[in-house]
Design an enzyme around this catalytic site. Structure first.
Site, PDB file in Angstrom:
ATOM      1  N   GLU A  17      36.097  43.812  37.564  1.00 44.49           N
ATOM      2  CA  GLU A  17      34.852  43.415  36.883  1.00 44.49           C
ATOM      3  C   GLU A  17      35.140  43.174  35.404  1.00 44.49           C
ATOM      4  OE1 GLU A  17      31.901  42.736  36.050  1.00 44.49           O
ATOM      5  OE2 GLU A  17      30.345  43.486  37.401  1.00 44.49           O
ATOM      6  N   ASN A 151      23.301  44.698  35.074  1.00 44.41           N
ATOM      7  CA  ASN A 151      24.580  44.018  35.205  1.00 44.41           C
ATOM      8  C   ASN A 151      24.662  42.812  34.278  1.00 44.41           C
ATOM      9  OD1 ASN A 151      27.116  43.908  36.492  1.00 44.41           O
ATOM     10  ND2 ASN A 151      26.153  44.258  38.477  1.00 44.41           N
ATOM     11  N   ASP A 202      25.488  39.019  39.528  1.00 42.65           N
ATOM     12  CA  ASP A 202      26.382  40.055  39.006  1.00 42.65           C
ATOM     13  C   ASP A 202      26.801  39.648  37.592  1.00 42.65           C
ATOM     14  OD1 ASP A 202      28.350  42.121  38.735  1.00 42.65           O
ATOM     15  OD2 ASP A 202      28.628  42.158  40.881  1.00 42.65           O
TER      16      ASP A 202
END
Length: 292
Positions: A17, A151, A202
């Site tokens: 991420e 997010n 996301d």
């Protein structure tokens, strides 16, 4: 919008991420293992270098201005300074004070040098997530609560607009920001709402034309939205869970991190760093300008 993906790193990461471009290098994390990595274009060995390994989850980092090798980090239950030797110096751990066991998630520095990061409950308890802002004095402020999985904060170049995803409810929020104080102006508005069959928003980034790129968890796709909210393109990703997107300012590549978490029979493209050729560039990520 179709393009062939190249596997830059087949890292078998559980939850890669937070991909950002800083000073000619691509930096990303593997959240659940608490590890920080970088990829550099100026090295003979193109593989990743591990910069840190923590004993708590690591959601995202931004470099600290004037302190080479140091980072501000959304880690564990709060915000910390990560020194070059891997030590965490905590500024605050607000998620220690929440009823549901929680952790920090994605985060980014804004053009004014503040650091923003979201949180979530481990079991995705509805409404348990928050958005925090770390000001230049090191004060950590809860800006929004009642989120579920906060997010992908992403800012326009002038710092007056922040996009924020609440992944669990399929919403991307548009937030007006006072660039001087960092306060939100009015209430967040819905920028995009996704159906269940379209995936969940996301990680995000804003390109040089002010358009928003969104990784769609569960859909194997990245979308590009015009600032007025209409969909411009959809890029197919050969992995079901893309987690973050990064457009460097000086290369014609889109970097996408992906997750193995929740994937049955994952291939080399899940838990990896992928790249796609693109014709749109982004901007370099910002540093935290803290005056500690």
């Amino acid at each position: 919008m179709t393009s062939t993906a190249a596997v830059v790193v087949d890292g078998a990461y559980e939850l890669a991420e937070g991909g950002r471009w800083f000073d000619g290098r691509y930096v990303y994390v593997d959240i659940l293992s608490g590890r920080l990595f970088e990829l550099r274009d100026d090295r003979d060995d193109p593989g990743p270098t591990q910069l840190a390994s923590l004993d708590v989850p690591l959601g995202a980092v931004a470099p600290m201005s004037g302190r080479p090798g140091s980072w501000i980090a959304a880690a564990g239950t709060g915000i910390a300074l990560l020194t070059p030797d891997g030590t965490l110096e905590w500024l605050d751990r607000p998620e220690d004070r929440t009823p549901a066991p929680s952790r920090m998630n994605d985060g980014v520095a804004d053009p004014a040098g503040r650091f923003w990061a979201g949180s979530m409950a481990y079991d995705s308890t509805p409404g348990a997530g928050s958005l925090y802002r770390t000001d230049l004095e090191g004060t950590v402020v809860r800006v929004l609560d009642g989120l579920t999985i906060a997010n992908g904060p992403a800012f326009t170049a002038d710092g007056t607009t922040m996009y924020l995803a609440d992944t669990a409810i399929g919403a991307v929020l548009h937030c007006a920001v006072d660039p001087v104080s960092g306060d939100l102006v009015g209430s967040p508005e819905i920028f995009a709402r996704l159906r269940d069959d379209e995936g969940s928003p996301d990680g995000m980034t804003v390109d040089e034309e002010g358009c928003l790129w969104v990784a769609l968890w569960g859909a194997g796709a990245v979308r590009r939205y015009h600032p007025d909210g209409h969909l411009l393109h959809t890029l197919t990703v050969p992995a079901p869970h893309p987690t973050s997107v990064c457009l460097p300012p000086d290369t014609d590549r889109l970097f996408v991190t992906t997750a193995r978490y929740g994937v049955n029979n994952p291939t080399a493209t899940s838990g990896a760093v992928l790249s796609f050729p693109v014709t749109i560039r982004g901007t370099a990520a910002c540093s935290w300008q803290g005056r500690l």
